[in-house]
Scaffold this motif. Structure first.
Motif, PDB file in Angstrom:
ATOM      1  N   HIS A  17       8.023  28.369   3.442  1.00  0.00           N
ATOM      2  CA  HIS A  17       9.441  28.027   3.328  1.00  0.00           C
ATOM      3  C   HIS A  17      10.305  29.295   3.395  1.00  0.00           C
ATOM      4  CE1 HIS A  17      13.081  25.971   2.118  1.00  0.00           C
ATOM      5  NE2 HIS A  17      13.201  26.820   1.101  1.00  0.00           N
ATOM      6  N   LEU A  18       9.875  30.343   2.710  1.00  0.00           N
ATOM      7  CA  LEU A  18      10.610  31.614   2.748  1.00  0.00           C
ATOM      8  C   LEU A  18      10.550  32.248   4.133  1.00  0.00           C
ATOM      9  CD1 LEU A  18       9.456  33.014  -0.691  1.00  0.00           C
ATOM     10  CD2 LEU A  18      11.785  32.312  -0.101  1.00  0.00           C
ATOM     11  N   LEU A  19       9.409  32.166   4.791  1.00  0.00           N
ATOM     12  CA  LEU A  19       9.284  32.718   6.132  1.00  0.00           C
ATOM     13  C   LEU A  19      10.223  32.020   7.112  1.00  0.00           C
ATOM     14  CD1 LEU A  19       5.420  33.286   6.373  1.00  0.00           C
ATOM     15  CD2 LEU A  19       7.203  35.053   6.347  1.00  0.00           C
ATOM     16  N   GLU A  20      10.455  30.732   6.902  1.00  0.00           N
ATOM     17  CA  GLU A  20      11.434  30.020   7.731  1.00  0.00           C
ATOM     18  C   GLU A  20      12.827  30.601   7.535  1.00  0.00           C
ATOM     19  OE1 GLU A  20      11.089  25.910   6.625  1.00  0.00           O
ATOM     20  OE2 GLU A  20       9.136  25.692   7.592  1.00  0.00           O
ATOM     21  N   GLN A  21      13.175  30.947   6.305  1.00  0.00           N
ATOM     22  CA  GLN A  21      14.483  31.524   6.019  1.00  0.00           C
ATOM     23  C   GLN A  21      14.626  32.903   6.660  1.00  0.00           C
ATOM     24  OE1 GLN A  21      15.770  31.287   1.897  1.00  0.00           O
ATOM     25  NE2 GLN A  21      14.584  29.409   1.614  1.00  0.00           N
ATOM     26  N   VAL A  22      13.579  33.715   6.578  1.00  0.00           N
ATOM     27  CA  VAL A  22      13.600  35.036   7.212  1.00  0.00           C
ATOM     28  C   VAL A  22      13.789  34.884   8.716  1.00  0.00           C
ATOM     29  CG1 VAL A  22      12.207  37.074   7.779  1.00  0.00           C
ATOM     30  CG2 VAL A  22      12.183  36.170   5.460  1.00  0.00           C
ATOM     31  N   ASN A  23      13.025  33.974   9.294  1.00  0.00           N
ATOM     32  CA  ASN A  23      13.114  33.776  10.737  1.00  0.00           C
ATOM     33  C   ASN A  23      14.506  33.341  11.154  1.00  0.00           C
ATOM     34  OD1 ASN A  23      12.890  31.343  12.952  1.00  0.00           O
ATOM     35  ND2 ASN A  23      11.924  33.267  13.574  1.00  0.00           N
ATOM     36  N   LEU A  24      15.125  32.469  10.384  1.00  0.00           N
ATOM     37  CA  LEU A  24      16.452  31.984  10.752  1.00  0.00           C
ATOM     38  C   LEU A  24      17.469  33.123  10.816  1.00  0.00           C
ATOM     39  CD1 LEU A  24      18.214  29.590  11.506  1.00  0.00           C
ATOM     40  CD2 LEU A  24      18.638  29.237   9.057  1.00  0.00           C
ATOM     41  N   ARG A  35      12.304  33.592  18.383  1.00  0.00           N
ATOM     42  CA  ARG A  35      12.231  32.133  18.496  1.00  0.00           C
ATOM     43  C   ARG A  35      12.337  31.531  17.106  1.00  0.00           C
ATOM     44  NH1 ARG A  35       7.225  32.942  22.215  1.00  0.00           N
ATOM     45  NH2 ARG A  35       8.222  32.845  24.241  1.00  0.00           N
ATOM     46  N   ARG A  36      12.568  30.231  17.049  1.00  0.00           N
ATOM     47  CA  ARG A  36      12.540  29.519  15.768  1.00  0.00           C
ATOM     48  C   ARG A  36      11.092  29.197  15.454  1.00  0.00           C
ATOM     49  NH1 ARG A  36      16.762  26.904  13.240  1.00  0.00           N
ATOM     50  NH2 ARG A  36      15.190  26.858  11.644  1.00  0.00           N
ATOM     51  N   ALA A  37      10.479  30.040  14.658  1.00  0.00           N
ATOM     52  CA  ALA A  37       9.076  29.861  14.255  1.00  0.00           C
ATOM     53  C   ALA A  37       8.856  30.719  13.021  1.00  0.00           C
ATOM     54  CB  ALA A  37       8.136  30.310  15.378  1.00  0.00           C
ATOM     55  N   THR A  38       7.760  30.506  12.343  1.00  0.00           N
ATOM     56  CA  THR A  38       7.426  31.394  11.228  1.00  0.00           C
ATOM     57  C   THR A  38       6.520  32.500  11.753  1.00  0.00           C
ATOM     58  OG1 THR A  38       5.546  30.025  10.575  1.00  0.00           O
ATOM     59  CG2 THR A  38       7.646  29.608   9.460  1.00  0.00           C
ATOM     60  N   HIS A  68       9.208  36.662  -1.810  1.00  0.00           N
ATOM     61  CA  HIS A  68       7.915  37.282  -1.494  1.00  0.00           C
ATOM     62  C   HIS A  68       8.120  38.675  -0.909  1.00  0.00           C
ATOM     63  CE1 HIS A  68       8.379  35.481   2.735  1.00  0.00           C
ATOM     64  NE2 HIS A  68       8.425  36.782   2.902  1.00  0.00           N
ATOM     65  N   ALA A  69       7.052  39.470  -0.932  1.00  0.00           N
ATOM     66  CA  ALA A  69       7.016  40.780  -0.288  1.00  0.00           C
ATOM     67  C   ALA A  69       5.637  40.947   0.349  1.00  0.00           C
ATOM     68  CB  ALA A  69       7.272  41.891  -1.304  1.00  0.00           C
ATOM     69  N   PHE A  70       5.613  41.099   1.668  1.00  0.00           N
ATOM     70  CA  PHE A  70       4.385  41.353   2.411  1.00  0.00           C
ATOM     71  C   PHE A  70       4.274  42.852   2.633  1.00  0.00           C
ATOM     72  CE2 PHE A  70       4.918  36.976   3.387  1.00  0.00           C
ATOM     73  CZ  PHE A  70       3.723  36.481   3.871  1.00  0.00           C
ATOM     74  N   CYS A  71       3.119  43.422   2.348  1.00  0.00           N
ATOM     75  CA  CYS A  71       2.917  44.855   2.507  1.00  0.00           C
ATOM     76  C   CYS A  71       1.680  45.131   3.357  1.00  0.00           C
ATOM     77  CB  CYS A  71       2.736  45.522   1.142  1.00  0.00           C
ATOM     78  SG  CYS A  71       4.117  45.256   0.012  1.00  0.00           S
ATOM     79  N   ILE A  93      10.225  41.064   3.301  1.00  0.00           N
ATOM     80  CA  ILE A  93      10.662  40.694   1.955  1.00  0.00           C
ATOM     81  C   ILE A  93      11.701  39.597   2.122  1.00  0.00           C
ATOM     82  CG2 ILE A  93      12.454  42.469   1.828  1.00  0.00           C
ATOM     83  CD1 ILE A  93      11.728  42.799  -1.166  1.00  0.00           C
ATOM     84  N   CYS A  94      11.624  38.593   1.288  1.00  0.00           N
ATOM     85  CA  CYS A  94      12.581  37.500   1.359  1.00  0.00           C
ATOM     86  C   CYS A  94      12.814  36.938  -0.035  1.00  0.00           C
ATOM     87  CB  CYS A  94      12.087  36.384   2.277  1.00  0.00           C
ATOM     88  SG  CYS A  94      13.243  34.985   2.407  1.00  0.00           S
ATOM     89  N   VAL A  95      14.076  36.669  -0.306  1.00  0.00           N
ATOM     90  CA  VAL A  95      14.473  35.971  -1.525  1.00  0.00           C
ATOM     91  C   VAL A  95      15.049  34.636  -1.086  1.00  0.00           C
ATOM     92  CG1 VAL A  95      16.021  35.992  -3.511  1.00  0.00           C
ATOM     93  CG2 VAL A  95      14.917  38.107  -2.772  1.00  0.00           C
ATOM     94  N   ASP A  96      14.594  33.569  -1.711  1.00  0.00           N
ATOM     95  CA  ASP A  96      15.116  32.242  -1.390  1.00  0.00           C
ATOM     96  C   ASP A  96      16.636  32.259  -1.476  1.00  0.00           C
ATOM     97  OD1 ASP A  96      15.991  29.336  -2.320  1.00  0.00           O
ATOM     98  OD2 ASP A  96      14.092  29.165  -1.228  1.00  0.00           O
ATOM     99  N   GLU A  97      17.290  31.636  -0.494  1.00  0.00           N
ATOM    100  CA  GLU A  97      18.755  31.680  -0.457  1.00  0.00           C
ATOM    101  C   GLU A  97      19.384  31.155  -1.735  1.00  0.00           C
ATOM    102  OE1 GLU A  97      19.410  29.999   3.430  1.00  0.00           O
ATOM    103  OE2 GLU A  97      18.685  28.049   2.809  1.00  0.00           O
ATOM    104  N   ALA A  98      18.734  30.248  -2.426  1.00  0.00           N
ATOM    105  CA  ALA A  98      19.280  29.708  -3.681  1.00  0.00           C
ATOM    106  C   ALA A  98      19.137  30.687  -4.844  1.00  0.00           C
ATOM    107  CB  ALA A  98      18.574  28.395  -4.025  1.00  0.00           C
ATOM    108  N   ALA A  99      18.317  31.735  -4.673  1.00  0.00           N
ATOM    109  CA  ALA A  99      18.071  32.684  -5.771  1.00  0.00           C
ATOM    110  C   ALA A  99      18.659  34.064  -5.497  1.00  0.00           C
ATOM    111  CB  ALA A  99      16.565  32.789  -6.021  1.00  0.00           C
ATOM    112  N   ARG A 100      19.384  34.208  -4.399  1.00  0.00           N
ATOM    113  CA  ARG A 100      19.931  35.528  -4.054  1.00  0.00           C
ATOM    114  C   ARG A 100      20.998  35.952  -5.050  1.00  0.00           C
ATOM    115  NH1 ARG A 100      19.671  34.330   2.369  1.00  0.00           N
ATOM    116  NH2 ARG A 100      17.396  34.259   2.378  1.00  0.00           N
ATOM    117  N   GLY A 101      21.034  37.253  -5.297  1.00  0.00           N
ATOM    118  CA  GLY A 101      22.005  37.809  -6.235  1.00  0.00           C
ATOM    119  C   GLY A 101      21.588  37.690  -7.688  1.00  0.00           C
ATOM    120  N   LYS A 102      20.331  37.297  -7.930  1.00  0.00           N
ATOM    121  CA  LYS A 102      19.854  37.088  -9.302  1.00  0.00           C
ATOM    122  C   LYS A 102      18.745  38.071  -9.701  1.00  0.00           C
ATOM    123  CE  LYS A 102      21.184  32.268  -9.099  1.00  0.00           C
ATOM    124  NZ  LYS A 102      20.774  30.875  -9.051  1.00  0.00           N
ATOM    125  N   GLY A 103      18.611  39.157  -8.957  1.00  0.00           N
ATOM    126  CA  GLY A 103      17.647  40.189  -9.319  1.00  0.00           C
ATOM    127  C   GLY A 103      16.239  40.003  -8.776  1.00  0.00           C
TER     128      GLY A 103
END
Length: 155
Positions: A17-24, A35-38, A68-71, A93-103
């Motif tokens: 789900h987070l990878l979809e947000q990063v891709n977007l 492309r629209r893909a993960t 998440h954070a992929f290393c 690295i991706c933070v869910d859009e609903a949790a952004r700005g919360k550390g």
């Protein structure tokens, strides 16, 4: 309370789900490249999560994965030109859009940095797309500075 830990197989649906947000973000910023893909599928994620050279961390709160954070652990040894060093490359690295700005991003990045120090890494590196100025501001706030710049001319 937010907790950062190694990702597990059970986290794969949330990671996808987070990878979809990063891709977007990347697709909207550079549809000529993305492309629209993960970035990874479920089978690839299973392999990544089992490889000690590709640690993945998640930040969760109350059982919900918020980011998440992929290393990738990289090592240079015996190179003719480059000095020997161990680097932890922060691939994604991706933070869910609903949790952004919360550390959440801060917690993930600080955990990655501490992990790299514990491994004896010289540095943490990453790439950021110019079409993502929010990410650039975040990384600068975390104390990162440009190491090199990639340029292009679209023909």
């Amino acid at each position: 309370m937010k907790t950062v830990r190694f990702a597990t197989i059970e986290d794969i649906p949330a990671i996808l789900h987070l990878l979809e947000q990063v891709n977007l973000v990347h697709h909207l910023g550079r549809p000529d490249l993305f492309r629209r893909a993960t970035k990874y599928g479920e089978a690839e994620l299973c392999a990544i999560l089992q490889d000690p050279k590709t640690p993945v961390f998640v930040c969760e709160e109350n059982g919900t994965v918020l980011g998440h954070a992929f290393c990738i652990l990289q090592e240079i040894a015996g190179d003719r030109l480059l000095c020997d060093r161990k680097t932890l490359y922060l691939d994604d690295i991706c933070v869910d859009e609903a949790a952004r700005g919360k550390g959440v991003g801060h917690a993930l990045y600080r955990h990655v940095e501490a992990y790299a120090k514990a491994l004896g890494c010289y540095n943490v590196t990453l790439n950021v797309w110019c079409c993502n100025p929010g990410a650039m501001r975040f990384y600068e706030a975390m104390g990162l500075v440009p190491q090199k710049v990639g340029l292009e001319r679209i023909l």
